[in-house]
Scaffold this motif. Structure first.
Motif, PDB file in Angstrom:
ATOM      1  N   ARG A 184     161.183  94.020  74.055  1.00 39.29           N
ATOM      2  CA  ARG A 184     160.899  93.657  75.449  1.00 39.29           C
ATOM      3  C   ARG A 184     160.209  92.298  75.540  1.00 39.29           C
ATOM      4  NH1 ARG A 184     160.422  99.177  75.353  1.00 39.29           N
ATOM      5  NH2 ARG A 184     161.512 100.315  77.026  1.00 39.29           N
ATOM      6  N   GLN A 185     159.208  92.105  74.703  1.00 35.36           N
ATOM      7  CA  GLN A 185     158.495  90.835  74.721  1.00 35.36           C
ATOM      8  C   GLN A 185     159.383  89.703  74.226  1.00 35.36           C
ATOM      9  OE1 GLN A 185     154.174  90.634  73.947  1.00 35.36           O
ATOM     10  NE2 GLN A 185     154.714  89.427  72.155  1.00 35.36           N
ATOM     11  N   ALA A 186     160.218  89.981  73.231  1.00 34.46           N
ATOM     12  CA  ALA A 186     161.088  88.943  72.670  1.00 34.46           C
ATOM     13  C   ALA A 186     162.121  88.456  73.673  1.00 34.46           C
ATOM     14  CB  ALA A 186     161.786  89.469  71.409  1.00 34.46           C
ATOM     15  N   LEU A 187     162.564  89.326  74.575  1.00 34.25           N
ATOM     16  CA  LEU A 187     163.579  88.941  75.556  1.00 34.25           C
ATOM     17  C   LEU A 187     162.985  88.374  76.840  1.00 34.25           C
ATOM     18  CD1 LEU A 187     166.086  91.930  75.236  1.00 34.25           C
ATOM     19  CD2 LEU A 187     166.318  89.626  74.291  1.00 34.25           C
ATOM     20  N   LEU A 188     161.674  88.345  76.915  1.00 35.16           N
ATOM     21  CA  LEU A 188     161.015  87.845  78.119  1.00 35.16           C
ATOM     22  C   LEU A 188     161.221  86.345  78.268  1.00 35.16           C
ATOM     23  CD1 LEU A 188     158.937  88.528  80.444  1.00 35.16           C
ATOM     24  CD2 LEU A 188     157.157  87.827  78.813  1.00 35.16           C
ATOM     25  N   ASN A 189     161.597  85.912  79.474  1.00 29.29           N
ATOM     26  CA  ASN A 189     161.584  84.476  79.755  1.00 29.29           C
ATOM     27  C   ASN A 189     160.865  84.245  81.074  1.00 29.29           C
ATOM     28  OD1 ASN A 189     163.457  85.179  81.684  1.00 29.29           O
ATOM     29  ND2 ASN A 189     165.108  83.930  80.859  1.00 29.29           N
ATOM     30  N   VAL A 190     160.573  83.011  81.359  1.00 26.02           N
ATOM     31  CA  VAL A 190     159.775  82.685  82.536  1.00 26.02           C
ATOM     32  C   VAL A 190     160.563  81.755  83.445  1.00 26.02           C
ATOM     33  CG1 VAL A 190     157.541  83.051  81.472  1.00 26.02           C
ATOM     34  CG2 VAL A 190     158.618  80.827  81.246  1.00 26.02           C
ATOM     35  N   ASN A 191     160.566  82.075  84.741  1.00 26.66           N
ATOM     36  CA  ASN A 191     161.329  81.285  85.703  1.00 26.66           C
ATOM     37  C   ASN A 191     160.473  80.719  86.830  1.00 26.66           C
ATOM     38  OD1 ASN A 191     164.069  81.681  84.620  1.00 26.66           O
ATOM     39  ND2 ASN A 191     163.708  83.828  85.130  1.00 26.66           N
ATOM     40  N   THR A 192     159.290  81.292  87.037  1.00 27.97           N
ATOM     41  CA  THR A 192     158.448  80.859  88.145  1.00 27.97           C
ATOM     42  C   THR A 192     157.027  80.608  87.644  1.00 27.97           C
ATOM     43  OG1 THR A 192     157.692  83.088  88.750  1.00 27.97           O
ATOM     44  CG2 THR A 192     159.796  82.321  89.703  1.00 27.97           C
ATOM     45  N   PRO A 193     156.237  79.835  88.391  1.00 21.45           N
ATOM     46  CA  PRO A 193     154.835  79.639  87.992  1.00 21.45           C
ATOM     47  C   PRO A 193     154.070  80.948  87.885  1.00 21.45           C
ATOM     48  CG  PRO A 193     155.478  78.018  89.648  1.00 21.45           C
ATOM     49  CD  PRO A 193     156.611  79.003  89.543  1.00 21.45           C
ATOM     50  N   GLU A 194     154.390  81.906  88.745  1.00 24.64           N
ATOM     51  CA  GLU A 194     153.705  83.198  88.697  1.00 24.64           C
ATOM     52  C   GLU A 194     154.020  83.943  87.399  1.00 24.64           C
ATOM     53  OE1 GLU A 194     153.934  81.583  92.623  1.00 24.64           O
ATOM     54  OE2 GLU A 194     155.594  82.102  91.262  1.00 24.64           O
ATOM     55  N   GLU A 195     155.287  83.917  86.994  1.00 16.79           N
ATOM     56  CA  GLU A 195     155.660  84.572  85.741  1.00 16.79           C
ATOM     57  C   GLU A 195     154.993  83.893  84.545  1.00 16.79           C
ATOM     58  OE1 GLU A 195     160.093  86.175  87.075  1.00 16.79           O
ATOM     59  OE2 GLU A 195     159.910  84.416  85.782  1.00 16.79           O
ATOM     60  N   PHE A 196     154.891  82.587  84.606  1.00 18.03           N
ATOM     61  CA  PHE A 196     154.230  81.862  83.521  1.00 18.03           C
ATOM     62  C   PHE A 196     152.750  82.230  83.457  1.00 18.03           C
ATOM     63  CE2 PHE A 196     152.193  77.949  81.803  1.00 18.03           C
ATOM     64  CZ  PHE A 196     152.731  78.025  80.522  1.00 18.03           C
ATOM     65  N   GLN A 197     152.116  82.350  84.601  1.00 17.83           N
ATOM     66  CA  GLN A 197     150.709  82.727  84.648  1.00 17.83           C
ATOM     67  C   GLN A 197     150.509  84.127  84.078  1.00 17.83           C
ATOM     68  OE1 GLN A 197     148.303  80.598  85.612  1.00 17.83           O
ATOM     69  NE2 GLN A 197     146.736  82.115  85.046  1.00 17.83           N
TER      70      GLN A 197
END
Length: 206
Positions: A184-197
């Protein structure tokens, strides 16, 4: 009848496979270049590249990002610009090997164990990708050169959904119970500032 086997020999898992990093996106939802965002002081692109350098002898960047290139890691502008399918086609077209493993440039926690688990299942297939409760993950997957022609037909017809050529090739869907721990963590990507935070919650506490 085609016999499907698994590649269990550790010495063969990454043999004749090119690592392809997709870097053609515009990062529009993030509002800034995702490839250069840092997690624990390391840019997301560098985190993906570091894992790839541990397991692949050949690596290329699909996308017009000369700023990310370096000796031995060339970038190739998309042959069909403007879509993830175009970047995938470019990486597969430019690779010298019969197989590629593709990943986006914005993965915070790329996992070599997950990559190798997918590659072990490639014998007898043209595509290998995870299938989880979140759906299919076609941009963290293995592709064979045999996919180029059906990809090209889609792109020539301005059809950009990657899944649309899967019925023309042999696809191995890898379900959750077959994936290594931590997928799950390995497939995580970030698309928005909120997700990055939100990534801060996943980092080890000091």
């Amino acid at each position: 009848m085609l016999e499907h086997t698994e590649t269990n020999d550790p010495s063969r898992v990454t043999e004749q496979v090119t690592g392809v990093i997709l870097a053609g996106g515009k990062s529009s939802r993030m509002g800034r270049d995702k490839a250069t965002l840092e997690v624990e002081g390391v840019a997301l692109f560098e985190r993906v590249l570091g894992v790839f350098q541990r397991i692949f002898s050949d690596i290329l960047i699909a996308g017009e990002r000369p700023d990310l290139a370096r000796p031995g890691v060339c970038c190739h502008p998309d042959i069909y610009p403007g879509s993830a399918l175009g970047g995938l086609y470019t990486g597969l077209f430019e690779a010298d090997s019969d197989w590629i493993f593709v990943a986006p440039c914005d993965l915070p926690f790329p996992d070599p164990n997950l990559i190798k688990a997918l590659l072990r299942l490639r014998d007898g297939y043209d595509v290998v990708l995870p299938r989880t409760g979140q759906g299919l993950d076609p941009l963290f997957a293995c592709y064979r050169k045999s996919c180029l022609e059906p990809m090209r037909r889609l792109l020539d017809n301005r059809r950009y959904r990657i899944f649309d050529f899967y019925d023309q090739v042999r696809v191995r869907y890898v379900d959750e119970h077959e994936l290594p721990e931590g997928w799950r963590q390995a497939l995580l990507n970030v698309n928005t500032p909120e997700e990055f935070q939100d990534l801060e919650d996943l980092l080890p506490k000091p």
